[in-house]
Design a protein around this motif. Structure first.
Motif, PDB file in Angstrom:
ATOM      1  N   HIS A  43       0.610  -1.182   0.050  1.00  0.00           N
ATOM      2  CA  HIS A  43       0.063   0.093   0.122  1.00  0.00           C
ATOM      3  C   HIS A  43       1.092   1.266   0.018  1.00  0.00           C
ATOM      4  CE1 HIS A  43      -3.406   2.742   0.789  1.00  0.00           C
ATOM      5  NE2 HIS A  43      -2.624   3.089   1.961  1.00  0.00           N
ATOM      6  N   HIS A  44       1.926   1.203   1.080  1.00  0.00           N
ATOM      7  CA  HIS A  44       2.809   2.474   1.019  1.00  0.00           C
ATOM      8  C   HIS A  44       3.263   2.657  -0.540  1.00  0.00           C
ATOM      9  CE1 HIS A  44       5.201   5.403   2.894  1.00  0.00           C
ATOM     10  NE2 HIS A  44       6.347   5.044   2.240  1.00  0.00           N
ATOM     11  N   VAL A  47       0.904   4.483  -2.784  1.00  0.00           N
ATOM     12  CA  VAL A  47       0.554   5.662  -2.463  1.00  0.00           C
ATOM     13  C   VAL A  47       1.740   6.560  -3.050  1.00  0.00           C
ATOM     14  CG1 VAL A  47       0.250   7.278  -0.604  1.00  0.00           C
ATOM     15  CG2 VAL A  47      -0.968   5.368  -0.686  1.00  0.00           C
ATOM     16  N   ALA A  50       1.799   7.060  -6.672  1.00  0.00           N
ATOM     17  CA  ALA A  50       0.834   7.897  -7.028  1.00  0.00           C
ATOM     18  C   ALA A  50       1.126   9.275  -6.715  1.00  0.00           C
ATOM     19  CB  ALA A  50      -0.346   7.533  -6.345  1.00  0.00           C
ATOM     20  N   PHE A  51       1.752   9.675  -5.630  1.00  0.00           N
ATOM     21  CA  PHE A  51       2.229  10.820  -5.338  1.00  0.00           C
ATOM     22  C   PHE A  51       3.620  11.333  -6.470  1.00  0.00           C
ATOM     23  CE2 PHE A  51       5.763  13.434  -3.682  1.00  0.00           C
ATOM     24  CZ  PHE A  51       4.982  14.743  -3.151  1.00  0.00           C
ATOM     25  N   TYR A  62      -2.954  10.836  -7.327  1.00  0.00           N
ATOM     26  CA  TYR A  62      -2.808  11.077  -5.570  1.00  0.00           C
ATOM     27  C   TYR A  62      -3.570  12.369  -5.423  1.00  0.00           C
ATOM     28  CZ  TYR A  62      -0.434  12.145  -1.388  1.00  0.00           C
ATOM     29  OH  TYR A  62      -0.046  12.589   0.066  1.00  0.00           O
ATOM     30  N   PRO A  66       0.892  15.034   1.761  1.00  0.00           N
ATOM     31  CA  PRO A  66       1.786  14.385   2.567  1.00  0.00           C
ATOM     32  C   PRO A  66       2.256  14.946   3.732  1.00  0.00           C
ATOM     33  CG  PRO A  66       3.136  15.415   0.521  1.00  0.00           C
ATOM     34  CD  PRO A  66       1.689  15.794   0.457  1.00  0.00           C
TER      35      PRO A  66
END
Length: 126
Positions: A43-44, A47, A50-51, A62, A66
């Protein structure tokens, strides 16, 4: 495209993210922070991919910011310096040259912004 190489792809970003975290997870300074905070690496990675897709390719994968996630972390200015050193290495290793420069510039601006928000002037002077 946001000013990076025309050939920059999602695959490059995936390689950057996995390459960076392979280094960061075993790093003496950063590894313990990540080990304590990240329970689900799949999952990390998703994310963070996507960022960086948003930052480097202008996608809308995203949403959010953050910064709030990082406010609660037990980090000091030296963590950001180490993060940047490892990120620079990974960017050069996994991205096309122009995209690596853009990514490094974005990471440096982000780190400076985070440090300004997280630490007082006294803390930053250390």
């Amino acid at each position: 495209m946001t000013g990076t190489d025309a050939q920059l792809t999602e695959e490059h970003i995936t390689a950057l993210v996995y390459g960076f975290y392979a280094r960061a997870r075993v790093d003496a300074l950063l590894g313990p922070v990540f080990a304590a905070e990240v329970d689900d690496w799949d999952h990390h990675h998703l994310v963070i991919r996507a960022f960086w897709s948003r930052v480097l390719l202008g996608t809308d994968r995203y949403g959010g910011s953050p910064y709030p996630v990082h406010v609660r972390l037990p980090v000091k200015p030296e963590h950001f310096e180490r993060w940047l050193a490892l990120f620079r290495e990974a960017a050069v290793a996994f991205l096309p040259p122009e995209a690596a420069l853009v990514a490094i510039g974005k990471a440096e601006m982000m780190a400076a912004s985070f440090k300004a928000g997280l630490f007082t002037l006294t803390d930053r002077a250390d």
